[in-house]
Scaffold this active site. Structure first.
Site, mmCIF file in Angstrom:
data_model
loop_
_atom_site.group_PDB
_atom_site.id
_atom_site.type_symbol
_atom_site.label_atom_id
_atom_site.label_comp_id
_atom_site.label_asym_id
_atom_site.label_seq_id
_atom_site.Cartn_x
_atom_site.Cartn_y
_atom_site.Cartn_z
ATOM 1 N N HIS A 257 0.725 -1.189 -0.094
ATOM 2 C CA HIS A 257 0.107 -0.004 -0.075
ATOM 3 C C HIS A 257 0.735 1.210 0.063
ATOM 4 C CE1 HIS A 257 -4.285 -0.713 0.310
ATOM 5 N NE2 HIS A 257 -4.027 -1.749 1.127
ATOM 6 N N ASP A 355 -11.012 -4.709 0.412
ATOM 7 C CA ASP A 355 -10.296 -3.770 -0.412
ATOM 8 C C ASP A 355 -11.199 -3.568 -1.840
ATOM 9 O OD1 ASP A 355 -8.489 -2.649 1.324
ATOM 10 O OD2 ASP A 355 -6.897 -3.650 0.378
ATOM 11 N N HIS A 415 -35.400 30.648 30.500
ATOM 12 C CA HIS A 415 -36.088 29.151 30.186
ATOM 13 C C HIS A 415 -37.122 28.754 31.382
ATOM 14 C CE1 HIS A 415 -32.221 29.059 28.177
ATOM 15 N NE2 HIS A 415 -32.442 27.765 27.590
#
Length: 738
Positions: A257, A355, A415
């Site tokens: 790779h 792969d 709130h």
């Protein structure tokens, strides 16, 4: 002669280094930062400048290669064999991705007073990067672009530097819209920010070199990314059943790779490591990519451990990108592993198959990040969006009050105020109500259901009939949740609110029109003294409301207790009963209310007699009492307010409950009989109207089906056998309408 190869470095288990590392190289980040910033601010001219500098574009070359032009032309230019290979691979990836997508479900769940859930939606534009360095990687184009399209992305853009015809063809079969022939940090910046004709993407995915990874780290947050991947890794776990030749081939496939790739082996003997080293030397000599692979092999190592359990522990500690299992009983070993990017179970499942498109994606986490991340999938391109609605403030009042309290705890008074304004308020007072106070007052005002579009169905919170009431809800097909045993629950599949009340209150609330429908006892209705419509008797909770006296007075008359002390939970019924007796005797009976343990009042000296419910008489006898007279027979009943606007819904619920009641009284019997004995059989099984009779293949015989009373089933079966019926079967009826 074999190519001279460096054997895998031998390490003891304690010497194996952790591979958890920063995926972004600091030098690469420094190099990528000015490129990304230049394209963010400079757009297409900056992108072209860098692409020309790195030899990716010539001056005036197109920045976009379009699907129906360049990509299609490339597809048509490659061989039929290559097209077939790309098509098959794309289809396998597509099939796996579609199966993943099918596993993703939108949800909705009840919350107090309403409903909440999540929806799933793809990002609109996906940017898919495919490296184009040493070798063209059409497989990565397929892995990224096919998956994005399956996820539902409406625009898919591929970026790959110096693309070959195979890469362009892969983009075509992957259904990409365009391909940008640019790579590196400049490609990532263009995908994230847009540049000229390249529109900004919402997600940027795909592997790449250190500069690609650095650029992805810089744009993360602006766009979604899949991961920050580093050099590829493959760990093979092998035991005595493994083939050294196959293991060596897989390690070399990993090594080719990149010079930074990591091939590693964990096995159970030094002899196996020797065999693998020998095979690597032989195979490396024939490998066209031997220069790259030989360098990467120096990064690799082999470790001998005492057993498979130790191998699994080490694998989980490393959390590598690819793990291959070349072991006996591989599925059992697979179940022991917890941390990996992709797992390849058994010697037949080579990492190379992953792969190149077996189905699962090959874009996987590296550098130990498999402990924290998964690989690329359709989920990478999906957004989970939550929603909620509250349409019954009464049912939600505890939740709203909690929100108000939390806002106050955190000092966020805005709130708290936004929650408080939603609390149900009692008409006229403006007082915010919570808990049982809200339930009681709001039932009388219906301030919490101003639209009046839900039927309110009251059930006992507890007591002798409460549990059976819940079974009737199920029989009526009412789907609801009652979180934390709150007193109000919304039915999900019908416009009904279920309200759990003290049993003694239900008749009053129904009679006064605060609720539309309820289940309670006839004794409760008599005590409440209200006018309700009795829809049906439910056949359970049967008992008597009786005058009970001490055993030594069993010969007394009811009139003898006029003017005496009576204790009861039903004072109104008691008053009505003793009123004529009192008038006749010219006395006044003392009637005292208690809420429970009525039967103990005589022994405690509180009463001369009691009026209480009697079912089996066990409690009565244990208290030394006997039944002098029954005031009324009672059982559970379904009642409604005669003026309810939900009459059609009430009728439907009544029919469903009646069907459930009928199904408990009958069973279905089926049998075969000759026509000669059919008249006798019909007498035994006449059914509700008539039995169902169907001809059989043998014209002299018929099949008979009929509903029969549950209590008579055994007797009927015996009689059918006696007259010659055969193949007799009896079935329980879940629901029916008769």
């Amino acid at each position: 002669m074999p190519h001279e190869a460096t054997p895998l470095t031998r390490l003891r288990p304690e010497e194996v280094p952790a591979i958890r590392r920063d995926p972004v190289d600091p030098k690469a980040r420094l190099a990528a930062e000015p490129i990304v910033e230049a394209i963010r601010t400079g757009g297409e001219p900056a992108l072209r400048s860098y692409a020309e500098k790195f030899g990716e574009l010539t001056e005036g070359a197109p920045l976009l290669l379009e699907r129906e032009k360049e990509l299609k032309a490339a597809w048509e230019s490659i061989s039929q064999e290559q097209r077939n290979c790309l098509s098959r691979t794309a289809q396998r990836i597509r099939h796996f991705a579609r199966s993943q997508l099918a596993s993703a479900q939108e949800i909705s769940v009840p919350i107090p007073g309403g409903e909440a859930g999540h929806t799933l939606a793809p990002v609109e534009a996906a940017g898919c990067y495919a490296p184009g360095g040493r070798y063209p990687l059409p497989s990565t184009v397929l892995m990224t672009a096919v998956t994005a399209r399956v996820a539902g992305c409406s625009r898919v853009v591929v970026a790959s530097p110096r693309p070959t015809a195979i890469t362009l063809a892969a983009a075509y079969i992957a259904e990409a819209d365009v391909l940008i022939p640019v790579g590196g940090a400049q490609a990532i910046a263009a995908l994230a920010y847009g540049a000229g004709p390249i529109g900004a993407c919402d997600a940027v995915v795909g592997p790449g070199n250190m500069y690609v990874t650095a650029a992805k780290s810089l744009v993360a947050g602006r766009v979604a990314i899949d991961m920050l991947a580093g050099p590829s890794e493959c760990l093979v776990i092998a035991d005595h059943t493994a083939s050294a030749k196959v293991v060596a081939a897989d390690l070399l496939a990993q090594a080719e790779h990149d010079p930074s790739a990591l091939p590693a082996l964990i096995c159970l003997s030094e002899d196996f490591v020797d065999a693998v080293d020998a095979e690597i030397a032989i195979q490396l000599a024939e490998l066209e990519t031997k220069e790259t692979a030989a360098v990467a092999l120096k990064n690799g190592y082999a470790v001998v451990v005492k057993d498979i359990e130790a191998a699994c522990e080490m694998s989980d500690r490393l959390a590598v990108e690819h793990v291959e299992l070349h072991v006996q009983d591989e599925m059992a070993v697979a179940r022991k592993l917890k941390h990996y990017g992709g797992l390849f179970v058994g010697s037949g499942a080579a990492e190379v198959l992953g792969d190149y498109g077996a189905g699962p994606n090959h874009t996987l986490p590296t550098g130990g990040t498999a402990r924290s991340y998964g690989g690329l999938s359709v989920f990478t391109f999906l957004r989970t969006r939550t929603w909620m609605r509250v349409d019954d403030p009464l049912a939600a009042c505890t939740m709203i009050a909690d929100a108000k309290a939390l806002g106050e705890m955190e000092g966020l008074m805005g709130h708290a105020a936004a929650a408080a304004v939603r609390l149900p308020r009692h008409s006229g007072s403006g007082e915010a109500l919570t808990g049982s106070a809200a339930l009681k007052k709001n039932l009388s005002t219906k301030d919490w259901d101003t639209k009046g579009n839900r039927l309110h169905f009251a059930l006992p919170k507890k007591g002798r009939i409460a549990e059976k009431c819940l079974k009737f809800l199920a029989a009526a097909g009412l789907e609801y949740d009652r979180p934390d045993r709150v007193d109000v629950a919304l039915v999900r599949n019908m416009p009904i609110t279920i309200i759990f009340l003290p049993a003694g209150d239900i008749a009053q609330y129904v009679g006064e029109g605060n609720v539309d429908l309820g289940i309670t006892g006839e004794d409760i209705i008599a005590e409440a003294g209200v006018s309700v419509q009795k829809e049906m008797q439910l056949g359970f909770g049967k008992c008597r409301l009786s005058l009970l006296v001490p055993n030594e007075h069993r010969d007394a008359r009811p009139a003898d207790y006029a003017g005496h002390r009576i204790v009861t939970s039903f004072p109104e019924v008691a008053k009505a009963y003793f009123a004529p007796l009192d008038a006749a005797a010219g006395v006044k009976t003392s009637i005292k209310f208690v809420s429970g343990s009525v039967e103990a009042a005589c022994k405690l000296g509180l009463a001369d007699a009691v009026i209480d419910l009697v079912e089996t008489g066990t409690t009565m006898r244990a208290a030394g009492l006997c039944e002098l007279v029954s005031l009324l027979e009672t059982q559970a009943v379904l009642i409604s307010n005669p003026h309810s606007p939900h009459r059609e819904l009430i009728t439907m619920i009544k029919a469903r409950i009646q069907g459930h009641l009928d199904s408990t009284k009958y069973e279905l019997i089926q049998y075969n009989a000759s026509r000669a004995i059919l008249p006798e059989c019909i007498k035994l099984t006449p059914g509700k109207k008539s039995p169902t009779i169907q001809p059989l293949e043998d014209a002299d015989f018929v099949a008979v089906s009929a509903m029969v009373p549950v209590k008579q089933v055994a007797k009927i079966v015996d009689a059918l056998i006696a007259v010659g019926a055969t193949d007799i079967m009896v079935f329980t009826i879940k629901d029916c309408r008769v």
